[in-house]
Every structure is written in C-alpha cells, then in structure tokens.
Design an enzyme around this catalytic site. Structure first.
Site, mmCIF file in Angstrom:
data_model
loop_
_atom_site.group_PDB
_atom_site.id
_atom_site.type_symbol
_atom_site.label_atom_id
_atom_site.label_comp_id
_atom_site.label_asym_id
_atom_site.label_seq_id
_atom_site.Cartn_x
_atom_site.Cartn_y
_atom_site.Cartn_z
ATOM 1 N N MET A 1 -26.010 39.957 45.566
ATOM 2 C CA MET A 1 -26.042 39.297 44.278
ATOM 3 C C MET A 1 -25.071 40.024 43.348
ATOM 4 O O MET A 1 -25.339 41.143 42.921
ATOM 5 C CB MET A 1 -27.466 39.325 43.723
ATOM 6 C CG MET A 1 -27.542 39.118 42.240
ATOM 7 S SD MET A 1 -29.180 39.080 41.494
ATOM 8 C CE MET A 1 -29.995 40.495 42.120
ATOM 9 N N PRO A 2 -23.940 39.400 43.022
ATOM 10 C CA PRO A 2 -23.019 40.031 42.074
ATOM 11 C C PRO A 2 -23.562 39.976 40.651
ATOM 12 O O PRO A 2 -24.116 38.961 40.220
ATOM 13 C CB PRO A 2 -21.741 39.217 42.186
ATOM 14 C CG PRO A 2 -22.046 38.040 43.016
ATOM 15 C CD PRO A 2 -23.408 38.189 43.598
ATOM 16 N N ILE A 3 -23.403 41.094 39.950
ATOM 17 C CA ILE A 3 -23.766 41.163 38.537
ATOM 18 C C ILE A 3 -22.502 41.544 37.785
ATOM 19 O O ILE A 3 -21.931 42.610 38.015
ATOM 20 C CB ILE A 3 -24.877 42.200 38.276
ATOM 21 C CG1 ILE A 3 -26.126 41.837 39.081
ATOM 22 C CG2 ILE A 3 -25.177 42.284 36.778
ATOM 23 C CD1 ILE A 3 -27.213 42.888 39.035
ATOM 24 N N SER A 38 -26.500 32.998 43.013
ATOM 25 C CA SER A 38 -26.710 34.450 43.079
ATOM 26 C C SER A 38 -25.900 35.215 42.035
ATOM 27 O O SER A 38 -26.123 36.409 41.844
ATOM 28 C CB SER A 38 -26.348 34.972 44.474
ATOM 29 O OG SER A 38 -24.945 35.014 44.645
ATOM 30 N N ARG A 40 -24.815 36.635 38.594
ATOM 31 C CA ARG A 40 -25.422 36.962 37.297
ATOM 32 C C ARG A 40 -24.315 37.429 36.361
ATOM 33 O O ARG A 40 -23.465 38.228 36.749
ATOM 34 C CB ARG A 40 -26.447 38.096 37.423
ATOM 35 C CG ARG A 40 -27.502 37.886 38.494
ATOM 36 C CD ARG A 40 -28.444 36.739 38.128
ATOM 37 N NE ARG A 40 -29.581 36.672 39.016
ATOM 38 C CZ ARG A 40 -29.715 35.790 40.002
ATOM 39 N NH1 ARG A 40 -28.757 34.917 40.235
ATOM 40 N NH2 ARG A 40 -30.796 35.761 40.743
#
EC number: 5.3.2.-
Length: 78
Positions: A1-3, A38, A40
């Site tokens: 999950m990239p933030i 995914s 964020r």
C-alpha cells in the site's frame, strides 16, 4: 500500500487539491502498478509562518515585501 505525503502551504482551492490527489494516485498506479484502492495520499497544509527559507518565514518575507512595496509606491508619489 503506497502512502504519499505532501507538505504544502495553505490557501489552495479544494479543486486544486483534488487534482493533486488524483494525479499522485495515477502516478503511483502507473509507476509501480499499485491498485487504485490501495493508494493513500496525505496532504499536510501549513501556514506561511510555519515554513522558512534562509532563516526567514514566508509570512515574514511576504510582510517585508509588502512593506517595501508600500514604501516604494509612497516615494514615487513624492
């Protein structure tokens, strides 16, 4: 999950922030194949008084620039 976290000065229109969020999301999808759901994005807005360059906050710099402009305009009228 990239933030993805972005720090920016406050004052931008909500529409501009939405465009930024969409562009960053699309970039993550294209660059690393992340599923859209995914990704964020966190936008952190700060006041100009809370960001400084060269030892002077942007708020102080804006005030100094405005004061200089007023003094310049006043001297032109003399």
């Amino acid at each position: 999950m990239p933030i993805i976290e972005v720090n920016l000065l406050e004052g931008r229109a909500p529409e501009a922030k939405e465009r930024l969020i969409q562009a960053l999301t699309n970039a993550a999808i294209e660059a690393i194949g992340a599923p859209r759901e995914s990704v964020r994005v966190i936008l952190r807005e700060m006041a100009p008084a809370h960001f400084a360059v060269g030892g002077q906050s942007l708020a102080a710099k804006a005030t100094a620039t405005a004061q200089s402009k007023v003094e310049e305009d006043w001297s032109d009228e003399s």
